[in-house]
Design a protein around this motif. Structure first.
Motif, mmCIF file in Angstrom:
data_model
loop_
_atom_site.group_PDB
_atom_site.id
_atom_site.type_symbol
_atom_site.label_atom_id
_atom_site.label_comp_id
_atom_site.label_asym_id
_atom_site.label_seq_id
_atom_site.Cartn_x
_atom_site.Cartn_y
_atom_site.Cartn_z
ATOM 1 N N SER A 56 59.482 67.660 -9.780
ATOM 2 C CA SER A 56 58.668 68.485 -10.679
ATOM 3 C C SER A 56 57.186 68.132 -10.663
ATOM 4 O O SER A 56 56.411 68.683 -11.441
ATOM 5 N N ILE A 57 56.782 67.212 -9.777
ATOM 6 C CA ILE A 57 55.349 66.926 -9.747
ATOM 7 C C ILE A 57 54.629 67.964 -8.882
ATOM 8 O O ILE A 57 55.243 68.653 -8.080
ATOM 9 N N ASN A 58 53.337 68.047 -9.047
ATOM 10 C CA ASN A 58 52.533 69.031 -8.318
ATOM 11 C C ASN A 58 52.637 68.807 -6.810
ATOM 12 O O ASN A 58 52.231 67.764 -6.307
ATOM 13 N N PRO A 59 53.164 69.805 -6.070
ATOM 14 C CA PRO A 59 53.343 69.615 -4.626
ATOM 15 C C PRO A 59 52.033 69.281 -3.909
ATOM 16 O O PRO A 59 52.041 68.638 -2.870
ATOM 17 N N GLN A 60 50.921 69.697 -4.479
ATOM 18 C CA GLN A 60 49.639 69.418 -3.817
ATOM 19 C C GLN A 60 49.286 67.940 -3.792
ATOM 20 O O GLN A 60 48.483 67.516 -2.972
ATOM 21 N N GLY A 61 49.884 67.202 -4.719
ATOM 22 C CA GLY A 61 49.515 65.789 -4.810
ATOM 23 C C GLY A 61 50.550 64.875 -4.199
ATOM 24 O O GLY A 61 50.497 63.654 -4.401
ATOM 25 N N CYS A 62 51.500 65.445 -3.474
ATOM 26 C CA CYS A 62 52.618 64.642 -3.008
ATOM 27 C C CYS A 62 52.997 65.037 -1.590
ATOM 28 O O CYS A 62 52.984 66.209 -1.236
ATOM 29 N N ARG A 63 53.321 64.049 -0.772
ATOM 30 C CA ARG A 63 53.733 64.369 0.596
ATOM 31 C C ARG A 63 54.931 63.513 0.981
ATOM 32 O O ARG A 63 54.907 62.292 0.815
ATOM 33 N N VAL A 64 55.965 64.160 1.479
ATOM 34 C CA VAL A 64 57.169 63.459 1.919
ATOM 35 C C VAL A 64 57.147 63.370 3.441
ATOM 36 O O VAL A 64 56.905 64.370 4.113
ATOM 37 N N THR A 65 57.405 62.189 3.971
ATOM 38 C CA THR A 65 57.485 62.034 5.424
ATOM 39 C C THR A 65 58.824 61.403 5.780
ATOM 40 O O THR A 65 59.173 60.354 5.239
ATOM 41 N N GLY A 66 59.564 62.071 6.660
ATOM 42 C CA GLY A 66 60.853 61.531 7.095
ATOM 43 C C GLY A 66 60.716 60.892 8.466
ATOM 44 O O GLY A 66 59.894 61.334 9.276
ATOM 45 N N TYR A 67 61.522 59.868 8.699
ATOM 46 C CA TYR A 67 61.465 59.177 9.987
ATOM 47 C C TYR A 67 62.815 59.211 10.691
ATOM 48 O O TYR A 67 63.784 58.637 10.208
ATOM 49 N N GLY A 68 62.844 59.892 11.822
ATOM 50 C CA GLY A 68 64.024 59.882 12.684
ATOM 51 C C GLY A 68 63.751 59.024 13.906
ATOM 52 O O GLY A 68 62.838 58.193 13.902
ATOM 53 N N LYS A 69 64.551 59.237 14.909
ATOM 54 C CA LYS A 69 64.328 58.499 16.160
ATOM 55 C C LYS A 69 62.908 58.760 16.651
ATOM 56 O O LYS A 69 62.468 59.907 16.675
ATOM 57 N N PRO A 70 62.209 57.731 17.082
ATOM 58 C CA PRO A 70 60.837 57.938 17.557
ATOM 59 C C PRO A 70 60.816 58.858 18.780
ATOM 60 O O PRO A 70 61.737 58.824 19.603
ATOM 61 N N THR A 71 59.785 59.670 18.881
ATOM 62 C CA THR A 71 59.619 60.534 20.057
ATOM 63 C C THR A 71 59.121 59.687 21.234
ATOM 64 O O THR A 71 58.701 58.533 21.050
ATOM 65 N N GLU A 72 59.138 60.298 22.415
ATOM 66 C CA GLU A 72 58.584 59.627 23.602
ATOM 67 C C GLU A 72 57.156 59.168 23.332
ATOM 68 O O GLU A 72 56.765 58.052 23.665
ATOM 69 N N ARG A 73 56.413 60.076 22.726
ATOM 70 C CA ARG A 73 55.002 59.789 22.431
ATOM 71 C C ARG A 73 54.890 58.587 21.488
ATOM 72 O O ARG A 73 54.070 57.688 21.695
ATOM 73 N N GLU A 74 55.724 58.591 20.434
ATOM 74 C CA GLU A 74 55.661 57.501 19.456
ATOM 75 C C GLU A 74 56.055 56.170 20.078
ATOM 76 O O GLU A 74 55.524 55.115 19.710
ATOM 77 N N LEU A 75 56.970 56.229 21.017
ATOM 78 C CA LEU A 75 57.425 54.983 21.652
ATOM 79 C C LEU A 75 56.330 54.356 22.530
ATOM 80 O O LEU A 75 56.417 53.189 22.904
ATOM 81 N N GLN A 76 55.313 55.161 22.826
ATOM 82 C CA GLN A 76 54.206 54.606 23.622
ATOM 83 C C GLN A 76 53.240 53.783 22.770
ATOM 84 O O GLN A 76 52.356 53.117 23.294
ATOM 85 N N GLN A 77 53.399 53.902 21.444
ATOM 86 C CA GLN A 77 52.516 53.150 20.540
ATOM 87 C C GLN A 77 53.309 52.027 19.873
ATOM 88 O O GLN A 77 54.530 51.968 19.992
ATOM 89 N N ASP A 78 52.618 51.203 19.105
ATOM 90 C CA ASP A 78 53.333 50.217 18.292
ATOM 91 C C ASP A 78 54.104 50.958 17.193
ATOM 92 O O ASP A 78 53.757 52.084 16.835
ATOM 93 N N TYR A 79 55.146 50.303 16.642
ATOM 94 C CA TYR A 79 56.052 50.988 15.705
ATOM 95 C C TYR A 79 55.396 51.349 14.370
ATOM 96 O O TYR A 79 55.930 52.158 13.616
ATOM 97 N N LEU A 80 54.251 50.757 14.059
ATOM 98 C CA LEU A 80 53.601 51.081 12.785
ATOM 99 C C LEU A 80 52.634 52.265 12.893
ATOM 100 O O LEU A 80 52.162 52.778 11.886
ATOM 101 N N TRP A 81 52.397 52.694 14.103
ATOM 102 C CA TRP A 81 51.421 53.766 14.339
ATOM 103 C C TRP A 81 51.784 55.038 13.587
ATOM 104 O O TRP A 81 50.983 55.605 12.857
ATOM 105 N N ARG A 82 53.033 55.486 13.753
ATOM 106 C CA ARG A 82 53.417 56.760 13.126
ATOM 107 C C ARG A 82 53.477 56.640 11.603
ATOM 108 O O ARG A 82 53.397 57.619 10.882
ATOM 109 N N VAL A 83 53.652 55.392 11.158
ATOM 110 C CA VAL A 83 53.725 55.154 9.719
ATOM 111 C C VAL A 83 52.324 55.160 9.110
ATOM 112 O O VAL A 83 52.076 55.763 8.062
ATOM 113 N N HIS A 84 51.417 54.511 9.789
ATOM 114 C CA HIS A 84 50.067 54.372 9.239
ATOM 115 C C HIS A 84 49.404 55.733 9.018
ATOM 116 O O HIS A 84 48.730 55.952 8.014
ATOM 117 N N THR A 85 49.632 56.670 9.947
ATOM 118 C CA THR A 85 48.996 57.988 9.802
ATOM 119 C C THR A 85 49.567 58.761 8.607
ATOM 120 O O THR A 85 48.953 59.716 8.152
#
Ligand code: AMP
Ligand code: MG
Length: 272
Positions: A79-108
Motif C-alpha cells: 500500500s505504499i506509493n509505487p513511485q517511492g518504491c522499487r522491487v528488484t528480483g534476482y535470478g540466475k545471472p545473465t552472461e553479461r552479469e557473469l562477466q562482472q563481479d557478483y555485486l555489480w548487478r546489485v549495486h546498480t
C-alpha cells in the motif's frame, strides 16, 4: 514479541520449530488489525522519506522456495506509493552479469536517496545457491562474507539503511506450499522442478544459511530470522521491524523555501 537481530558470529538454529507462529503473538484478527495500522504508519513515513530525499531504505528478502517472499512484498509493502518504491528480483545471472563481479548487478539496484528498495533474493545467493551447487570453488565464495560486509558498510555510510530478512519455513510447510503450486491452476506457473532438487538439499541450504546469517549480521546491516509458517505472523513481524527502522531514520518534510511563502501571499484569494 518483536524480532531481534542475529548476533554477529552466532549461527541461528533454523529448526522446524523455529518456523512456527510464536506463542506470544496476538490472535489472527488482532494481527491483521495491527498490520493495517503499521502499513498506515509506513505509508506516512515513506511520504516523508521521499519528500526529504536524503536517505534510502533497502530491504533484503531471502527464503527457500515457497518461503513467502512474493507474498511478503505484496502484503507488507502493497500500500505504499509505487513511485517511492522499487522491487528488484534476482535470478540466475545473465552472461553479461557473469562477466562482472557478483555485486555489480546489485549495486546498480541499490535505492537512491528518498526511495525504498526491496530485493527479492539478493547478493546472498552468491554464498547460498552458489555454494550448495558448487558453481564456484570455496576459495571464491568464502571471501565473499567479508566482501559483503564491506559493501554493506559502505552503503550504510552513504545513507542507505539496510534490513535483511530470512523468511524461515519448516520442511512440512514448504511441502504443503509446493503441492498447492502443483494442484492449483492459479499457482501452477510458480512451480519449478528445480525447487524439488533444492528441497533434497535442505540440510546443505540450512548450513549455508546459518553461515551467511551469522557472518553477515552486522550492526550496519542486521539479519532477522522470521518464523514464516504463518503468513499473518510473518507479515506482522516484518512490518514491525520496517516501521521501527523508518522511525529511527526519522525523515522530515523539508521546510518550505521562503519564496514559497511569498507565492502563497501573492495568490489571488479567489483562487484559493
Ligand atoms: P525465483 O526466485 O523463483 O524466480 O528463482 C530464481 C532462481 O535463480 C533461484 O533458483 C535462485 O537460486 C537462482 N539464482 C539467484 N541468484 C543466483 C546466482 N547468483 N547464481 C545462481 N543462481 C541464482
Ligand atoms: Mg521459484
Amino acid at each position: 514479541m518483536s524480532l531481534q537481530p542475529i548476533k554477529l558470529g552466532k549461527a541461528p538454529k533454523l529448526s522446524d520449530a523455529d518456523a512456527k507462529r510464536p506463542d506470544d503473538l496476538p490472535g489472527k484478527a488482532e494481527r491483521v488489525e495491527q498490520l493495517l495500522a503499521l502499513k498506515e504508519q509506513m505509508t506516512e513515513l515513506q511520504r516523508r522519506l521521499f519528500a526529504q530525499g536524503r536517505q534510502a531504505l533497502l530491504v533484503v528478502l531471502q527464503a527457500r522456495d515457497a518461503g513467502g517472499k512474493d507474498g511478503t512484498i505484496r502484503r507488507v509493502f502493497g500500500s505504499i506509493n509505487p513511485q517511492g518504491c522499487r522491487v528488484t528480483g534476482y535470478g540466475k545471472p545473465t552472461e553479461r552479469e557473469l562477466q562482472q563481479d557478483y555485486l555489480w548487478r546489485v549495486h546498480t539496484a541499490v535505492p537512491r536517496r528518498g526511495m525504498i528498495g526491496i530485493f527479492n533474493r539478493s547478493h546472498y545467493e552468491d554464498v547460498l545457491v552458489v555454494r550448495v551447487k558448487e558453481l564456484v570453488p570455496e576459495s571464491v565464495w568464502r571471501p565473499r562474507y567479508e566482501q559483503i560486509n564491506d559493501f554493506e558498510r559502505m552503503l550504510s555510510e552513504n545513507d542507505v539503511t539496510i534490513l535483511k530478512f530470512f523468511l524461515h519455513v519448516s520442511k512440512d510447510e514448504q511441502r504443503r506450499r509446493l503441492l498447492r503450486r502443483l494442484e492449483d491452476p492459479k499457482r501452477n506457473w510458480k512451480f519449478n522442478p528445480e525447487d524439488l532438487k533444492a528441497r533434497n538439499e535442505w540440510d546443505a541450504y540450512s548450513e549455508a544459511y546459518r553461515e551467511a546469517l551469522s557472518r553477515c549480521s552486522t550492526d550496519w546491516a542486521p539479519w532477522y530470522v522470521v518464523p514464516a509458517d504463518s503468513k499473518s505472523s510473518r507479515d506482522l513481524l516484518v512490518a514491525q521491524v520496517v516501521v521501527d527502522a523508518l522511525e529511527r531514520m526519522d525523515p522530515e518534510f523539508p521546510t518550505a523555501d521562503p519564496d514559497v511563502l511569498r507565492y502563497v501571499s501573492a495568490l489571488d484569494t479567489s483562487e484559493r
